[in-house]
Enzyme design. Structure first.
Site, mmCIF file in Angstrom:
data_model
loop_
_atom_site.group_PDB
_atom_site.id
_atom_site.type_symbol
_atom_site.label_atom_id
_atom_site.label_comp_id
_atom_site.label_asym_id
_atom_site.label_seq_id
_atom_site.Cartn_x
_atom_site.Cartn_y
_atom_site.Cartn_z
ATOM 1 N N THR A 154 -2.813 60.356 77.080
ATOM 2 C CA THR A 154 -3.640 59.162 76.904
ATOM 3 C C THR A 154 -2.881 58.028 76.206
ATOM 4 O OG1 THR A 154 -5.525 60.605 76.597
ATOM 5 C CG2 THR A 154 -5.745 58.351 75.755
ATOM 6 N N ARG A 157 -16.997 66.223 82.396
ATOM 7 C CA ARG A 157 -16.474 66.215 81.024
ATOM 8 C C ARG A 157 -16.022 64.804 80.638
ATOM 9 N NH1 ARG A 157 -11.307 64.936 78.381
ATOM 10 N NH2 ARG A 157 -11.040 66.322 76.616
ATOM 11 N N SER A 179 -1.610 61.276 83.419
ATOM 12 C CA SER A 179 -2.737 61.449 82.496
ATOM 13 C C SER A 179 -3.513 60.160 82.239
ATOM 14 C CB SER A 179 -2.256 62.047 81.170
ATOM 15 O OG SER A 179 -1.050 61.475 80.767
ATOM 16 N N THR A 205 -4.545 60.450 70.764
ATOM 17 C CA THR A 205 -4.155 61.076 72.024
ATOM 18 C C THR A 205 -4.228 62.579 71.809
ATOM 19 O OG1 THR A 205 -2.388 61.244 73.676
ATOM 20 C CG2 THR A 205 -1.698 61.045 71.390
ATOM 21 N N GLY A 206 -4.312 63.322 72.898
ATOM 22 C CA GLY A 206 -4.356 64.775 72.763
ATOM 23 C C GLY A 206 -5.718 65.328 73.144
ATOM 24 N N THR A 225 -7.592 56.764 79.801
ATOM 25 C CA THR A 225 -7.099 58.093 80.175
ATOM 26 C C THR A 225 -7.798 58.618 81.420
ATOM 27 O OG1 THR A 225 -6.683 60.308 79.266
ATOM 28 C CG2 THR A 225 -8.847 59.379 78.841
#
Ligand code: GLY
Length: 316
Positions: free
Chosen positions: A171, A199, A69, A222-223, A189
Site C-alpha cells: 500500500t 474485505r 498491491s 502499510t501492511g 491500495t
C-alpha cells in the site's frame, strides 16, 4: 511482556536521520514510490497545495501495472476481483474515502470527489463505482495478465497467507506539507491479495490507514490492515505527536501497541508507519525488517531503511 516478544527500551536520542526540517516535504511508504514522491514534489516545489501533491503522488502506483498491491495490476481477491480502497484528507480536516470499488483506475481521485462534492465521507462498492462513473471516470479492466496468472496459481492450494514486504512494496500512504504549511494525506491500495470478497482493509478508514491534522502533522500505514484497523494506528501516531512526541517516537508507539496486543499474529505479519510533523521532522518504523520509505525534502528524494521492532529485539 506479551507473548514471547521482548520489548525494547526507548532510547533517549531522537532519530532525526539528518533531515534539515525544511518545507515543503513529502513522505511515502516504500522505496519504489520514489516516482510518487517526485510527482508530489513537482506540485509542492511549484508552490502547489499539499492536497494536489498527495493526489498526484498516489496516482502514480495506481496507474502502474507492475505494482501488484495498488490499483491497476493489483492482485485480485480469491474470486478474481480487483477491489480497491483509498482515502484522502485536506488541511481543513475534511476527508473522503472509497472502499471495495472496482474497475476505476484512480480511486484516490474518486475519494477526493466524495470529499469535495458530496455531504459524505465514504462511499463503498457499487455506490462508489456509480458515483465515479457519474463524475466522468472511465470503466476499466484492472486485472492484468500477470495478476490473473498469479491468482490461477494461488487457486491450486488456495492458502490465505499475506506475505511480509511483498517485493518491497505494498500500500502507498503519502503525506505532504506544502510551502504554506498546509498538510494533506492520501492512501490507496488493492488490499490483501486473495482476501475474501468484500474485505475492506485499513487504507480507506480515516484514522487507520491515514490521518492528518493541520495543527500537528500526519501519518499513514502499510501492511496487514486488520492490525491497523484494530488500533486506529495513524490516528494514534498523530495524537502522540500532538502530545509532543517526535514523529519517530510516535510511529514506534503505534507499532508497539500492535505488537503488545497481537504478539502471535505479529510473528508473521508486517505493519509499517510513516509520519511527518508540523516542524518538518519525520519518522518511519515497522514490526519487521524490510520496510522502507521515501522522503522528498530539501530538494532530495531519499529512500530510508526503516528501523523495526523485531530487529531491535534481535540486536539486544
Ligand atoms: N494495508 C492494506 C490492507 O491491508 O488492505
Amino acid at each position: 511482556m506479551a507473548g514471547s516478544f521482548k520489548f525494547w527500551k526507548e532510547s533517549a536520542d531522537i532519530f532525526d536521520q539528518g533531515a534539515k526540517h525544511s518545507f515543503p516535504l513529502v513522505i511515502a511508504t516504500w522505496g519504489p514510490n520514489v516516482k510518487a514522491t517526485a510527482a508530489a514534489w513537482k506540485v509542492l516545489s511549484e508552490g502547489g497545495r499539499a492536497l494536489d501533491a498527495v493526489e498526484a503522488g498516489a496516482m502514480v502506483p495506481e496507474a502502474d501495472p507492475r505494482d501488484t498491491s495498488v490499483g491497476y495490476g493489483g492482485f485480485p481477491d480469491r474470486d478474481g476481483h480487483v477491489t480497491l480502497d483509498a482515502c484522502i484528507m485536506d488541511e481543513f480536516g475534511m476527508a473522503g474515502s472509497v472502499s471495495y470499488i472496482e474497475n476505476i483506475m484512480h480511486p484516490i481521485s474518486v475519494a477526493r470527489r466524495v470529499m469535495e462534492k458530496t455531504p459524505h465521507v465514504m462511499l463503498s462498492g457499487k455506490g462508489a463505482y456509480d458515483f465515479a462513473i457519474s463524475e466522468g471516470f472511465k470503466h476499466e479492466d484492472l486485472l492484468t495478465e500477470t495478476a490473473k496468472d498469479a491468482w490461477e496459481k494461488w487457486k491450486i492450494k488456495s492458502e490465505y497467507k499475506p506475505i511480509i514486504n511483498v517485493e518491497r512494496h505494498d500500500t502507498i500512504g503519502i503525506v505532504a506539507i506544502d510551502k504554506q504549511h498546509r498538510i494533506a494525506g492520501a492512501c490507496t491500495t488493492s488490499g490483501a491479495a486473495y482476501k475474501i470478497n468484500g474485505r475492506v482493509g485499513d487504507s480507506p478508514i480515516i484514522g487507520a490507514g491515514m490521518y492528518v491534522d493541520n495543527e500537528v502533522g500526519g501519518a499513514a500505514s502499510t501492511g496487514l490492515g486488520e492490525l491497523v484497523l484494530r488500533t486506529l494506528g495513524s490516528f494514534l501516531v498523530v495524537e502522540e505527536m500532538r502530545r509532543g512526541k517526535h514523529p519517530q517516537k510516535a510511529v514506534e508507539t503505534a507499532v508497539k501497541r500492535i505488537v503488545q496486543k497481537f504478539p502471535e499474529q505479529c510473528k508473521t505479519a508486517q505493519v509499517g508507519f510513516v509520519a511527518i510533523d508540523k516542524k518538518g521532522r519525520h519518522g518511519g518504523y515497522a514490526i519487521h525488517p524490510g520496510f522502507n520509505y521515501v522522503l522528498y525534502q530539501d530538494g532530495e528524494n531519499k529512500v530510508y531503511e526503516s528501523k523495526s521492532f523485531l530487529s531491535k529485539v534481535k540486536n539486544q
